[in-house]
Write a protein that holds these residues in place. Structure first.
Motif, PDB file in Angstrom:
ATOM      1  N   GLN A  42       0.853  -1.191   0.000  1.00  0.00           N
ATOM      2  CA  GLN A  42       0.000   0.000   0.000  1.00  0.00           C
ATOM      3  C   GLN A  42       0.884   1.234   0.000  1.00  0.00           C
ATOM      4  OE1 GLN A  42      -2.848   0.031   3.186  1.00  0.00           O
ATOM      5  NE2 GLN A  42      -3.375   2.200   2.912  1.00  0.00           N
ATOM      6  N   TRP A  43       0.690   2.118  -1.006  1.00  0.00           N
ATOM      7  CA  TRP A  43       1.586   3.261  -1.165  1.00  0.00           C
ATOM      8  C   TRP A  43       0.909   4.596  -0.874  1.00  0.00           C
ATOM      9  CZ3 TRP A  43       6.138   1.525  -0.868  1.00  0.00           C
ATOM     10  CH2 TRP A  43       6.484   0.306  -1.445  1.00  0.00           C
ATOM     11  N   GLN A  44      -0.264   4.547  -0.249  1.00  0.00           N
ATOM     12  CA  GLN A  44      -0.925   5.783   0.163  1.00  0.00           C
ATOM     13  C   GLN A  44      -1.852   5.471   1.322  1.00  0.00           C
ATOM     14  OE1 GLN A  44      -3.973   8.068  -2.176  1.00  0.00           O
ATOM     15  NE2 GLN A  44      -2.265   9.516  -2.452  1.00  0.00           N
ATOM     16  N   CYS A  45      -1.934   6.435   2.243  1.00  0.00           N
ATOM     17  CA  CYS A  45      -2.830   6.275   3.392  1.00  0.00           C
ATOM     18  C   CYS A  45      -3.278   7.654   3.839  1.00  0.00           C
ATOM     19  CB  CYS A  45      -2.118   5.536   4.535  1.00  0.00           C
ATOM     20  SG  CYS A  45      -3.135   5.381   6.045  1.00  0.00           S
ATOM     21  N   GLY A  46      -4.580   7.863   3.876  1.00  0.00           N
ATOM     22  CA  GLY A  46      -5.118   9.137   4.345  1.00  0.00           C
ATOM     23  C   GLY A  46      -4.613  10.333   3.573  1.00  0.00           C
ATOM     24  N   GLY A  47      -4.394  10.186   2.249  1.00  0.00           N
ATOM     25  CA  GLY A  47      -3.909  11.283   1.431  1.00  0.00           C
ATOM     26  C   GLY A  47      -2.418  11.508   1.506  1.00  0.00           C
ATOM     27  N   VAL A  48      -1.678  10.683   2.247  1.00  0.00           N
ATOM     28  CA  VAL A  48      -0.225  10.804   2.369  1.00  0.00           C
ATOM     29  C   VAL A  48       0.427   9.753   1.488  1.00  0.00           C
ATOM     30  CG1 VAL A  48       1.755  10.728   3.933  1.00  0.00           C
ATOM     31  CG2 VAL A  48      -0.436  11.680   4.717  1.00  0.00           C
ATOM     32  N   ASP A  49       1.339  10.194   0.583  1.00  0.00           N
ATOM     33  CA  ASP A  49       2.059   9.263  -0.280  1.00  0.00           C
ATOM     34  C   ASP A  49       3.160   8.576   0.520  1.00  0.00           C
ATOM     35  OD1 ASP A  49       0.543   9.874  -2.531  1.00  0.00           O
ATOM     36  OD2 ASP A  49       1.820  11.586  -3.032  1.00  0.00           O
ATOM     37  N   ILE A  50       3.213   7.272   0.405  1.00  0.00           N
ATOM     38  CA  ILE A  50       4.234   6.466   1.085  1.00  0.00           C
ATOM     39  C   ILE A  50       5.218   5.986   0.026  1.00  0.00           C
ATOM     40  CG2 ILE A  50       4.662   4.546   2.635  1.00  0.00           C
ATOM     41  CD1 ILE A  50       2.763   6.692   3.756  1.00  0.00           C
ATOM     42  N   ASN A  67       9.057   0.675   8.570  1.00  0.00           N
ATOM     43  CA  ASN A  67       7.700   0.128   8.516  1.00  0.00           C
ATOM     44  C   ASN A  67       6.688   1.149   9.039  1.00  0.00           C
ATOM     45  OD1 ASN A  67       8.391  -2.289   7.422  1.00  0.00           O
ATOM     46  ND2 ASN A  67       8.401  -3.428   9.351  1.00  0.00           N
ATOM     47  N   LEU A  68       5.583   1.310   8.338  1.00  0.00           N
ATOM     48  CA  LEU A  68       4.483   2.164   8.756  1.00  0.00           C
ATOM     49  C   LEU A  68       3.206   1.337   8.788  1.00  0.00           C
ATOM     50  CD1 LEU A  68       5.121   5.393   6.605  1.00  0.00           C
ATOM     51  CD2 LEU A  68       5.947   4.899   8.904  1.00  0.00           C
ATOM     52  N   SER A  69       2.207   1.864   9.447  1.00  0.00           N
ATOM     53  CA  SER A  69       0.896   1.215   9.472  1.00  0.00           C
ATOM     54  C   SER A  69      -0.170   2.239   9.126  1.00  0.00           C
ATOM     55  CB  SER A  69       0.608   0.609  10.853  1.00  0.00           C
ATOM     56  OG  SER A  69       0.583   1.631  11.847  1.00  0.00           O
ATOM     57  N   CYS A  70      -1.278   1.777   8.567  1.00  0.00           N
ATOM     58  CA  CYS A  70      -2.392   2.656   8.205  1.00  0.00           C
ATOM     59  C   CYS A  70      -3.533   2.374   9.180  1.00  0.00           C
ATOM     60  CB  CYS A  70      -2.826   2.409   6.757  1.00  0.00           C
ATOM     61  SG  CYS A  70      -3.987   3.635   6.115  1.00  0.00           S
ATOM     62  N   GLU A  86       1.673   9.667  14.617  1.00  0.00           N
ATOM     63  CA  GLU A  86       1.051   9.896  13.305  1.00  0.00           C
ATOM     64  C   GLU A  86       2.040  10.604  12.378  1.00  0.00           C
ATOM     65  OE1 GLU A  86      -2.675  12.336  11.258  1.00  0.00           O
ATOM     66  OE2 GLU A  86      -2.731  11.874  13.410  1.00  0.00           O
ATOM     67  N   VAL A  87       2.101  10.126  11.133  1.00  0.00           N
ATOM     68  CA  VAL A  87       2.992  10.688  10.113  1.00  0.00           C
ATOM     69  C   VAL A  87       2.190  11.650   9.234  1.00  0.00           C
ATOM     70  CG1 VAL A  87       4.450  10.169   8.122  1.00  0.00           C
ATOM     71  CG2 VAL A  87       4.475   8.663  10.127  1.00  0.00           C
ATOM     72  N   LEU A  88       2.739  12.865   9.034  1.00  0.00           N
ATOM     73  CA  LEU A  88       2.052  13.869   8.202  1.00  0.00           C
ATOM     74  C   LEU A  88       2.495  13.804   6.752  1.00  0.00           C
ATOM     75  CD1 LEU A  88       2.138  16.938  10.630  1.00  0.00           C
ATOM     76  CD2 LEU A  88       0.287  15.295  10.265  1.00  0.00           C
ATOM     77  N   ASN A  89       3.789  13.698   6.502  1.00  0.00           N
ATOM     78  CA  ASN A  89       4.280  13.532   5.124  1.00  0.00           C
ATOM     79  C   ASN A  89       5.722  13.067   5.150  1.00  0.00           C
ATOM     80  OD1 ASN A  89       6.038  15.954   5.189  1.00  0.00           O
ATOM     81  ND2 ASN A  89       4.102  17.078   5.185  1.00  0.00           N
ATOM     82  N   ILE A  90       6.185  12.597   3.970  1.00  0.00           N
ATOM     83  CA  ILE A  90       7.536  12.044   3.823  1.00  0.00           C
ATOM     84  C   ILE A  90       8.193  12.720   2.624  1.00  0.00           C
ATOM     85  CG2 ILE A  90       8.879   9.962   3.346  1.00  0.00           C
ATOM     86  CD1 ILE A  90       6.536   8.363   4.564  1.00  0.00           C
TER      87      ILE A  90
END
Length: 760
Positions: A42-50, A67-70, A86-90
């Motif tokens: 999964q390369w996107q979560c909540g509008g944030v590109d991973i 590693n991240l989780s959605c 919580e991650v806002l952007n990368i």
């Protein structure tokens, strides 16, 4: 105060994410880095590109530290998390991650009378992350507040920030310089921080002064913070505004023990070199040991994936080449600049300067070419001019129409050259214009033998105007009648086609009836004769022309008057050949308001009876001397035809007749007969109207009636009275030019050398 300090309670809440991060790091050290992420990642979560090396799911990240989780934060709303943060952007290029960091608080509880603290620490040591020393600042908010920040339990680094205030007036929105707000920088390589408040920061007394009872401390992104005085005056304002969490920027890098720098990583001894793309390069981490990967110059994309860096088309963005005369050429991983012909690239100034050598050679070659080609050009130009004239002639249907006129009618028809018409009109001088209208401009010209002609030049050259021009030429070429304007010839070798008519000098019937010149008068019998002659011309079009012709724009302004005031029907730009198919309709209604057949406007079907209706309006002009349409006055009185029909229905014709149209018994019978004929022509149903031939015959009968002995005696008496008195009550106005001359006609009418209505 000592008792208050005894009642102080310090509650320290530790961030569980720090423990999780350490566990993930330990797992990462034991797990080899993956080469390619799984396609199911999964390369996107909540509008944030991973973007890789980060990932959500198994075999999706470079190592466990990425590693991240959605997670679902509320019903149907998901956000990416790193542990419990919580991650806002990368950002791959900058090597940063923006996360939400909890705020530590230190508040006076009035119910318990003691100070209570809620402090946090953030442990990212041993992970790929470090707190950004460039974008973060330790921020303290409060009055009489001292807060500390340390990097670990050994307190190898410790700093603090003091914020004081005595009055609300001392505070300023947006200012964080020690009055209500304090900020301080942090050092590089920090992977851990802990917050604590000095116990002496007692806000119990300050809260009683209305300056708030809480203090705040947090490491946060400085650019996202703007101090507000409400953070001091309102106990929970700062936390309420930020939901208890504020952005913090983490610098991340590849920090494996085996490759802490680019030098070691590029040796590839551990097999974990992260820069996978062939067009990537290794960059040392700006914050602690480790390295980042960037695409090489001229490439963009993800350097952590095989073939992740692709060529950048520099020419599609802001072109780096000279703006004047420069041409950009994209190449693989780079670009190349060149200059247009006649210029040479100056790399030092990045400009395109004139190429004097090339310009000189081209100039000499051009001069030689001009000299050798001048004679050939003159010959070709003459041929080209002749070819253009021939093209115009064919384009305007000259060949087809000319052959048709010669074969079918045998009419005397002249094809004029452009030079002849230019000479005849003094190069189309404005003083030669005798008429303008929707279908063209008319000039008076003089040809050989001192013969006057009228030259109609189309005003437009679009397809519709060309069609109207050809239509008028086709119609007029088939007609030879004394009451229809004669077509003498045409000129088709020009872009704007022209028709040549006989010159009709005495204006129009409209001018004769509605002219402004009050000095001359005309008998009613003359108007009746002109109307009869016009009817004869229209009758010829309807009954004797083959195929029959419908004029389409019958009006008094289109009835010209020759030297003897004989009627000549003109302007066939709106005319059509009567269709054999009864169901043929026009696509656009043409004509003149006041004369248009109501049935034609409703059905869009032009018939001979449409001309009959328009001629009925002309009869009303002859009878009443009034114009067909007036825009002023009551609405019921604007249309002459409506007013006339209403008067006839009420048997009150005298209401619209001028006072001078009266006389003896024969005169009344003539007027009544003419009015009855007009009424029949204006019938709303076309099938009830008489034909144009029947109208002409009835006008002929009425003219004979006007010559009955008692009628003639009555008319002569009236005319004699007018001659004696200098005025007449049985007359209409006409407009006469200063160069008019008399004719031998019985009415002794004046001549008007001006005629401006061919183009109406």
């Amino acid at each position: 105060m000592p008792k208050a300090k005894d009642r102080m309670k310090v509650v320290s809440i530790h961030l569980a994410a720090a423990v999780v991060a350490v566990l993930l790091l330990l797992a990462a050290k034991r797990t080899p880095a993956i080469a390619v992420p799984s396609p199911q990642c999964q390369w996107q979560c909540g509008g944030v590109d991973i973007a890789f090396p980060f990932g959500i799911g198994d075999n999706c990240s470079l190592s466990a530290g990425f590693n991240l989780s959605c997670q679902e934060v509320q019903s149907g709303v998901y956000r990416p998390f790193q542990g419990n943060i919580e991650v806002l952007n990368i950002s791959l290029i900058n090597g940063t991650v923006r996360e939400l960091n909890p705020v530590s608080t230190y508040c006076y509880d009035s119910s318990s009378g003691s100070m209570e603290s809620s402090t946090w620490y953030f442990d990212a040591s041993g992970t790929p992350y470090r707190f950004s020393d460039v974008q973060n600042k330790f921020t303290v908010i409060g009055c009489q507040t001292l807060a500390y920040i340390t990097d670990n339990t050994d307190k190898s680094y410790q700093s603090g920030c003091v914020s004081t205030c005595q009055n609300v007036s001392d505070l300023t929105d947006g200012s964080c310089s020690g009055m209500g707000c304090c900020q301080t920088n942090i050092p590089k390589k920090m992977g851990f921080y802990n917050v604590s408040f000095d116990p002496a920061s007692d806000t119990s007394q300050i809260s009683r002064l209305g300056l708030g009872s809480c203090s705040y401390a947090v490491l946060m992104e400085a650019e996202e913070f703007s101090f507000s005085t409400t953070y001091i005056t309102n106990t929970t304002a700062f936390n309420d505004t930020n939901s208890g969490r504020v952005p913090v920027v983490m610098d991340w890098a590849i920090r494996d023990d085996g490759a802490p720098s680019c030098e070691l990583a590029t040796r590839n001894e551990t097999g974990t070199y992260a820069c996978r793309s062939g067009n990537s390069k290794c960059v040392e981490s700006p914050n602690g040991p480790g390295y980042l990967c960037n695409c090489s110059g001229g490439y963009e994309g993800n350097p952590y994936l095989p073939d992740g860096c692709h060529d950048v088309d520099e020419c599609k963005k802001n072109s780096p080449c000279p703006s004047v005369g420069g041409v950009c050429h994209n190449t693989v991983g780079a670009y190349r600049c060149s200059c247009r012909a006649g210029r040479r690239l100056n790399k030092q100034n990045n400009t395109c300067d004139p190429d004097t050598t090339l310009i000189t050679g081209v100039t000499i070659g051009f001069l030689v070419l001009v000299i050798f080609s001048s004679f050939g050009y003159m010959i070709l130009q003459k041929r080209k001019l002749n070819q253009v004239k021939q093209d115009h002639f064919r384009q305007h249907g000259g060949m087809i129409l000319f052959e048709r006129m010669r074969s079918e009618n045998g009419l005397a028809f002249t094809v004029f050259s452009e030079a002849e018409l230019v000479k005849a009109t003094d190069s189309y001088d404005k003083s030669r214009i005798i008429g303008k209208g929707g279908h063209g401009t008319v000039y008076k010209g003089i040809v050989k033998g001192n013969v006057p002609i009228a030259i109609k030049r189309c005003a437009l050259i679009d397809d519709r105007q060309k069609k109207e021009f050809g239509q008028e030429m086709l119609i007029l070429s088939q007609i030879n009648h004394k009451n229809i304007v004669k077509l003498e010839g045409c000129c088709l070798e020009v872009e704007v086609p022209m028709l040549v008519y006989e010159f009709v000098p005495n204006g129009t019937l409209y001018e004769l009836i509605h002219g402004k010149n009050q000095a001359l008068q005309i008998p009613f019998s003359t108007l009746l004769r002109i109307a009869h002659e016009a009817a004869e011309g229209l009758s010829f079009l309807h009954s004797y022309a083959s195929p029959p012709i419908i004029h389409g724009d019958v009006k008094s302004a289109n009835i010209l008057l020759d030297g003897n005031y004989m009627a000549k029907v003109s302007d066939f730009g709106a005319s059509i050949l009567a269709p054999s198919d009864k169901e043929q309709y026009v696509t656009m209604v043409q004509g003149t308001c006041g004369y248009l057949d109501p049935e034609y406007m409703q059905t869009c079907q032009l018939t001979e009876k449409s001309d009959v209706y328009s001629f009925g309006v002309i009869l009303l002009e002859v009878l009443t001397g009034q114009e067909p349409l007036k825009l002023d006055g009551p609405e019921t009185q604007r249309s002459l035809s409506s007013k006339f029909l209403s008067a006839m229905k009420e048997n009150n014709l005298d209401v619209i007749l001028p006072s001078h149209v009266n006389g003896g018994q024969g005169s009344n019978e003539l007027i009544r007969g003419l009015a009855e004929l007009a009424k029949q022509c204006l019938d709303m149903c076309g099938c009830n109207r008489p034909s144009m031939k029947e109208v002409a015959d009835e006008l002929g009968r009425l003219r004979k009636l006007s010559l009955h002995p008692w009628v003639q005696i009555d008319a002569e008496m009236i005319e004699s009275q007018s001659l004696l008195s200098g005025t007449t009550t049985a007359s209409f106005e006409i407009e006469v030019g200063t160069t008019g001359y008399p004719t031998q006609e019985a009415e002794n009418l004046p001549m008007n050398p001006r005629s401006s209505y061919y183009a109406r």
